[in-house]
Motif scaffolding. Structure first.
Motif, PDB file in Angstrom:
ATOM      1  N   LEU A 242       0.772  -1.199  -0.097  1.00  0.00           N
ATOM      2  CA  LEU A 242      -0.026  -0.057   0.063  1.00  0.00           C
ATOM      3  C   LEU A 242       0.744   1.337   0.006  1.00  0.00           C
ATOM      4  N   GLY A 243       0.774   2.065  -0.994  1.00  0.00           N
ATOM      5  CA  GLY A 243       1.370   3.315  -1.091  1.00  0.00           C
ATOM      6  C   GLY A 243       2.769   3.296  -1.771  1.00  0.00           C
ATOM      7  N   GLU A 244       2.940   2.266  -2.219  1.00  0.00           N
ATOM      8  CA  GLU A 244       4.212   1.765  -3.013  1.00  0.00           C
ATOM      9  C   GLU A 244       3.785   1.746  -4.513  1.00  0.00           C
ATOM     10  N   THR A 245       4.694   2.329  -5.491  1.00  0.00           N
ATOM     11  CA  THR A 245       4.350   1.953  -6.856  1.00  0.00           C
ATOM     12  C   THR A 245       5.329   0.654  -7.198  1.00  0.00           C
ATOM     13  N   ASP A 246       4.771   0.365  -8.368  1.00  0.00           N
ATOM     14  CA  ASP A 246       5.430  -0.868  -8.838  1.00  0.00           C
ATOM     15  C   ASP A 246       6.807  -0.773  -9.636  1.00  0.00           C
ATOM     16  N   PRO A 247       7.688  -1.168  -9.126  1.00  0.00           N
ATOM     17  CA  PRO A 247       9.043  -0.945 -10.001  1.00  0.00           C
ATOM     18  C   PRO A 247       9.183  -1.680 -11.208  1.00  0.00           C
ATOM     19  N   ARG A 248       8.220  -2.440 -11.784  1.00  0.00           N
ATOM     20  CA  ARG A 248       8.103  -3.321 -12.960  1.00  0.00           C
ATOM     21  C   ARG A 248       7.511  -2.459 -13.989  1.00  0.00           C
ATOM     22  N   LEU A 249       6.134  -1.622 -13.433  1.00  0.00           N
ATOM     23  CA  LEU A 249       5.499  -0.775 -14.265  1.00  0.00           C
ATOM     24  C   LEU A 249       5.654   0.960 -14.456  1.00  0.00           C
ATOM     25  N   ALA A 250       6.146   1.095 -15.374  1.00  0.00           N
ATOM     26  CA  ALA A 250       6.427   2.812 -15.504  1.00  0.00           C
ATOM     27  C   ALA A 250       5.182   3.761 -15.116  1.00  0.00           C
ATOM     28  N   ASP A 251       4.054   3.134 -15.349  1.00  0.00           N
ATOM     29  CA  ASP A 251       2.681   3.918 -14.798  1.00  0.00           C
ATOM     30  C   ASP A 251       1.986   3.067 -13.960  1.00  0.00           C
ATOM     31  N   THR A 252       2.191   2.934 -12.490  1.00  0.00           N
ATOM     32  CA  THR A 252       1.628   2.232 -11.813  1.00  0.00           C
ATOM     33  C   THR A 252       0.192   1.990 -11.901  1.00  0.00           C
ATOM     34  N   ASP A 253      -0.471   3.331 -11.698  1.00  0.00           N
ATOM     35  CA  ASP A 253      -1.860   3.404 -11.602  1.00  0.00           C
ATOM     36  C   ASP A 253      -2.561   3.603 -13.004  1.00  0.00           C
ATOM     37  N   GLY A 254      -1.903   3.549 -14.076  1.00  0.00           N
ATOM     38  CA  GLY A 254      -2.483   3.518 -15.291  1.00  0.00           C
ATOM     39  C   GLY A 254      -3.371   4.756 -15.718  1.00  0.00           C
ATOM     40  N   ASP A 255      -2.637   6.053 -15.376  1.00  0.00           N
ATOM     41  CA  ASP A 255      -3.279   7.346 -15.376  1.00  0.00           C
ATOM     42  C   ASP A 255      -2.763   7.895 -16.666  1.00  0.00           C
ATOM     43  N   THR A 256      -1.897   7.293 -17.488  1.00  0.00           N
ATOM     44  CA  THR A 256      -1.169   7.675 -18.683  1.00  0.00           C
ATOM     45  C   THR A 256       0.270   8.719 -18.341  1.00  0.00           C
ATOM     46  N   LEU A 257       0.390   8.888 -16.895  1.00  0.00           N
ATOM     47  CA  LEU A 257       1.591   9.795 -16.476  1.00  0.00           C
ATOM     48  C   LEU A 257       2.593   8.991 -15.863  1.00  0.00           C
ATOM     49  N   GLN A 258       3.585   8.672 -16.195  1.00  0.00           N
ATOM     50  CA  GLN A 258       4.869   7.706 -15.702  1.00  0.00           C
ATOM     51  C   GLN A 258       4.836   8.387 -14.123  1.00  0.00           C
ATOM     52  N   ASP A 259       5.363   7.132 -13.278  1.00  0.00           N
ATOM     53  CA  ASP A 259       5.473   7.413 -12.060  1.00  0.00           C
ATOM     54  C   ASP A 259       6.346   8.431 -11.858  1.00  0.00           C
ATOM     55  N   GLY A 260       7.404   8.560 -12.271  1.00  0.00           N
ATOM     56  CA  GLY A 260       8.478   9.498 -12.248  1.00  0.00           C
ATOM     57  C   GLY A 260       7.974  11.059 -12.484  1.00  0.00           C
ATOM     58  N   ALA A 261       7.007  11.056 -13.329  1.00  0.00           N
ATOM     59  CA  ALA A 261       6.484  12.440 -13.671  1.00  0.00           C
ATOM     60  C   ALA A 261       5.612  12.897 -12.744  1.00  0.00           C
ATOM     61  N   GLU A 262       4.962  12.037 -11.724  1.00  0.00           N
ATOM     62  CA  GLU A 262       4.097  12.292 -10.801  1.00  0.00           C
ATOM     63  C   GLU A 262       4.815  12.525  -9.576  1.00  0.00           C
ATOM     64  N   ASP A 263       5.920  11.834  -9.344  1.00  0.00           N
ATOM     65  CA  ASP A 263       6.914  11.900  -8.070  1.00  0.00           C
ATOM     66  C   ASP A 263       7.949  12.621  -8.564  1.00  0.00           C
ATOM     67  N   ALA A 264       7.707  13.910  -8.811  1.00  0.00           N
ATOM     68  CA  ALA A 264       8.448  14.862  -9.665  1.00  0.00           C
ATOM     69  C   ALA A 264      10.139  14.749  -8.974  1.00  0.00           C
TER      70      ALA A 264
END
Length: 346
Positions: A242-264
């Motif tokens: 809970l609260g972690e992103t998936d290190p195997r998926l560039a867009d963990t939540d599938g919102d079209t924004l990569q995890d690194g873009a959201e966690d600036a």
């Protein structure tokens, strides 16, 4: 007087005979030699003329054999700890002389076995692990010992997992040449890619390949989303919690924004001005944590993240290729239609 001395002659002769017999039965002095000149050695383990040899405790092996640290005895055809020619012998053809194997004590308090080329059973010969690049002079091993391609990097020949990361040294050095080549992890470093996850945690089945559901132990950011694997797996337990992103998926939540873009600032924390890479509305193709994405579901996801191709070699997985398999599902829980589940292989 002359008659008196004559009567003493037999008595004197008897005394001389008795003294001679007594001297013959007494032990030899320090300068006396045994008839065969054997047992003439001390703690230097040199051998007498009869082939026998004495150890540091003065014991002599009459047949010339000697017991090594592992209990092996020379007279049975194995390496002989007392053989004065050990520096030019390599009984097991591992690249180390018998003399070195009998004499060297490693960090764990063990010696290598001169009768066994791979003492610790990690699939790397002892000589390769300590950086040998040539055969012992005077030996004619066929085939010759494997030469270390990088003698500057060594592993322990008496411990099968030198760095304690859960992977045997021979699994990490897969081509067994003594060098860390592209796609291999380092058997002397527990976290080869520096992502704060141990190699054995990332290679969960410990087979030296990147398989479905694993992160890449030779690549710090497996999914190429800009966040290191050890930051995404914040508690470093190999599961997506809970609260972690998936290190195997560039867009963990599938919102079209990569995890690194959201966690600036890519620190794994949710801070003012950032969006949450775990709270978007996912597409079905990214929601299941049960198998590899494929078929139409994979096509629909192609615009949001890289393909799910996986190669068998460590380090050859394309960015974002972590198909979810072994990681636990993170909240929220998403449902998947039967048709998509079938394509996921669940």
């Amino acid at each position: 007087m002359r008659r008196f001395h004559t009567s003493l002659i037999p008595s004197l002769m008897l005394v001389v005979v008795v003294a001679a017999c007594s001297d013959a039965s007494s032990p030899p002095g320090p300068m006396d030699l045994a008839p065969d000149a054997g047992a003439d050695v001390g703690s230097d383990a040199q051998v007498g003329a009869d082939g026998g040899g004495a150890g540091p405790d003065g014991s002599v092996d009459p047949d010339g054999g000697g017991a090594g640290p592992d209990g092996s005895v020379g007279s049975d055809g194995g390496a002989d700890a007392l053989n004065p020619g050990n520096r030019m012998l390599d009984t097991d053809c591992d690249g180390l002389s018998d003399q070195e194997e009998f004499a060297t004590i490693y960090a764990d308090g063990s010696r290598t076995n001169p009768n066994l080329a791979d003492t610790d059973g990690d699939d790397l010969p002892d000589g390769l692990e300590v950086g040998r690049t040539a055969a012992v002079p005077g030996t004619l091993c066929a085939p010759p010992p494997v030469a270390d391609a990088d003698p500057g990097s060594t592993t322990s020949p008496t411990v099968d997992d030198t760095d304690g990361d859960g992977l045997r040294d021979g699994i990490e050095d897969r081509n067994r040449n003594g060098r860390v080549d592209p796609g291999e992890t380092d058997p002397a470093a527990s976290d080869s890619d520096g992502d704060r996850l141990a190699d054995g945690l990332e290679d969960a089945n410990q087979n030296g390949s990147v398989d479905t559901g694993e992160t890449n132990p030779a690549l710090a950011d497996t999914d190429a989303d800009g966040i290191e694997d050890g930051v995404e797996d914040a508690n470093r337990n190999g599961s997506v919690d809970l609260g972690e992103t998936d290190p195997r998926l560039a867009d963990t939540d599938g919102d079209t924004l990569q995890d690194g873009a959201e966690d600036a600032n890519v620190n794994g924390l949710r801070e003012p001005g950032e969006t949450d890479p775990t709270s978007g509305i996912p597409s079905p193709s990214e929601s299941a944590f049960t198998g590899e994405v494929g078929g139409d579901a994979a096509s629909s996801a192609s615009s949001r993240r890289p393909s799910q191709s996986v190669s068998g070699d460590v380090g050859s997985v394309s960015p974002g290729s972590r198909s979810p398999l072994t990681f636990a599902s993170s909240a929220p829980s998403w449902s998947v239609s039967p048709s998509v589940s079938a394509s996921l292989g669940s």
